[in-house]
Enzyme design. Sequence first.
Site, PDB file in Angstrom:
ATOM      1  N   LYS A  85       0.853  -1.188   0.000  1.00 53.74           N
ATOM      2  CA  LYS A  85       0.000   0.000   0.000  1.00 53.74           C
ATOM      3  C   LYS A  85       0.886   1.234   0.000  1.00 53.74           C
ATOM      4  O   LYS A  85       1.894   1.281   0.719  1.00 53.74           O
ATOM      5  CB  LYS A  85      -0.908  -0.013   1.230  1.00 53.74           C
ATOM      6  CG  LYS A  85      -1.856   1.187   1.325  1.00 53.74           C
ATOM      7  CD  LYS A  85      -2.766   1.063   2.544  1.00 53.74           C
ATOM      8  CE  LYS A  85      -3.705   2.266   2.673  1.00 53.74           C
ATOM      9  NZ  LYS A  85      -4.611   2.141   3.837  1.00 53.74           N
ATOM     10  N   SER A 102      -9.532   2.556   3.086  1.00 53.11           N
ATOM     11  CA  SER A 102      -8.623   3.226   2.167  1.00 53.11           C
ATOM     12  C   SER A 102      -7.730   2.261   1.380  1.00 53.11           C
ATOM     13  O   SER A 102      -7.109   2.638   0.394  1.00 53.11           O
ATOM     14  CB  SER A 102      -7.721   4.194   2.955  1.00 53.11           C
ATOM     15  OG  SER A 102      -6.904   3.486   3.891  1.00 53.11           O
ATOM     16  N   SER A 113     -10.047   0.154   7.433  1.00 50.96           N
ATOM     17  CA  SER A 113      -9.519   0.212   6.072  1.00 50.96           C
ATOM     18  C   SER A 113      -8.787  -1.025   5.598  1.00 50.96           C
ATOM     19  O   SER A 113      -8.286  -1.047   4.472  1.00 50.96           O
ATOM     20  CB  SER A 113      -8.600   1.433   5.928  1.00 50.96           C
ATOM     21  OG  SER A 113      -9.349   2.621   6.028  1.00 50.96           O
TER      22      SER A 113
END
Length: 491
Positions: free
Chosen positions: A74, A149, A173
């Site tokens: 990420k 997210s 998330s």
Amino acid sequence: MHSKTLKQLSTMLHAKDISATELTRHYLARAQASELNAFLHIDAELSLAQAAAADARLAVGSSGPLTGIPIAHKDIFVTEGWRSTAGSKMLANYVSPFNATVVDKFAAAGMVTLGKLNCDEFAMGSSNQNSAFGAVKNPWDLQAVPGGSSGGSAAAIAARLAPAATATDTGGSIRQPAAFCGVTGIKPTYGRVSRFGMIAFASSLDQGGPMAQTAEDCAMLLNEMVGFDERDSTSLTAAQGNLREDFTRELATPLAGLRIGVPKEYFGDGLAADVEAAVRAALAQFVKLGASLVDISLPKTAQSIPVYYIIAPAEASSNLSRFDGVRYGHRASAYKDLADMYKKTRAEGFGAEVQRRIMVGTYVLCHGYYDAYYLKAQKIRRLIAEDFQAVLGHSCDVIMGPVAPTVAWDLGEKTDDPVAAYLADIFTLSTSLAGLPGLSVPCGFGQGEKNASRPVGLQIIGNYFAEAKLLGIAHQYQLATDWHARAPAGV
């Protein structure tokens, strides 16, 4: 090849059925051909150099179970050599001179970095539509959001663009995008995974964790992620229980006698009928496996939304003050003086959602409002944590329920109504506020309002340091079902 689990890939690599270089080329080709916008930066030369090093380790027998397996990070974890943008224009061209601890740990294990994954800007959002580099598409339905997210991480795993991915969870998330994309993801106990090199959103909530196809995969990844880090002031010490451990140790544990708490607050108004049906069916499967269901109450669940959206923006306001155009990151091209540079840089560099949360956070920290909002929210946060402690280990061993009230919504559907997106976090926020571990496992499909089949996730919540138990429970469920093995059309 790309349908294999981490354990299967590890077996193939150690048996010399495939090389790390061949495996890396396979996944690079898939990632580069994808139109999901899941990846923000791919550098094949860097990846293949790591793969060659992994092959050398495999050749001399100095390898571990994850050596040679590709992983994507990420874009909230800084990585030497790759851009580290946090999904923001503010850091659009930033290349970190060092690795995050999590990245270093996986590199030490011999894993190969495929690239950086798209995410909501500074991890703020529930849909991955807040990225400065465009929204990620859900591989199950290209008209749907992948969740956020960590939407890039979830979409990459679901579309088999990578066999493993890192993610972060501040208010849900990891769990929510895992649910929306039909993959497995776990948020560990707060403080178990180092935050060093993880671009901060809300320091008392942010926690890194893995995403993969299965609970067994996540257990293998978590083996390398946890442990005290002296460079992270929020890292739990070994004396506090943050020990390196084998998270696969309970995968074979049967579920007979397991007491599952079912919170009434998770099955009330607002829960879509299709989501409830899938979750109820999953609970029935656990009963068949020997577990029992216990009705419980978590009365402060509704308070988690206002509490979270006071505490998290307050901490974001403080953390993001460092992005001022002076030291690194975006700087406005034209300005009159230093104050004007600050204003223009932050107005240009931050997106609408980040600006909204900075404004809210600054307001609640202002003199005259601190006691009324921030301090009161922290007191209620403690009461939310006490709700969990009143039942875990007493009435039940773990808690189960839906991850989100609905399946994934359409791209653009809630863009003009951020509060509606905030409400979608109702079942994940309280766990984050309490610092407890939580896991999302695929448990079926719903139709939503558009009559399109979209995944549903089951949330499993445990007490502090109960990650191995949660992964074992999820693994037993996955042995009895095949939701985790299903892939989007064309994959």
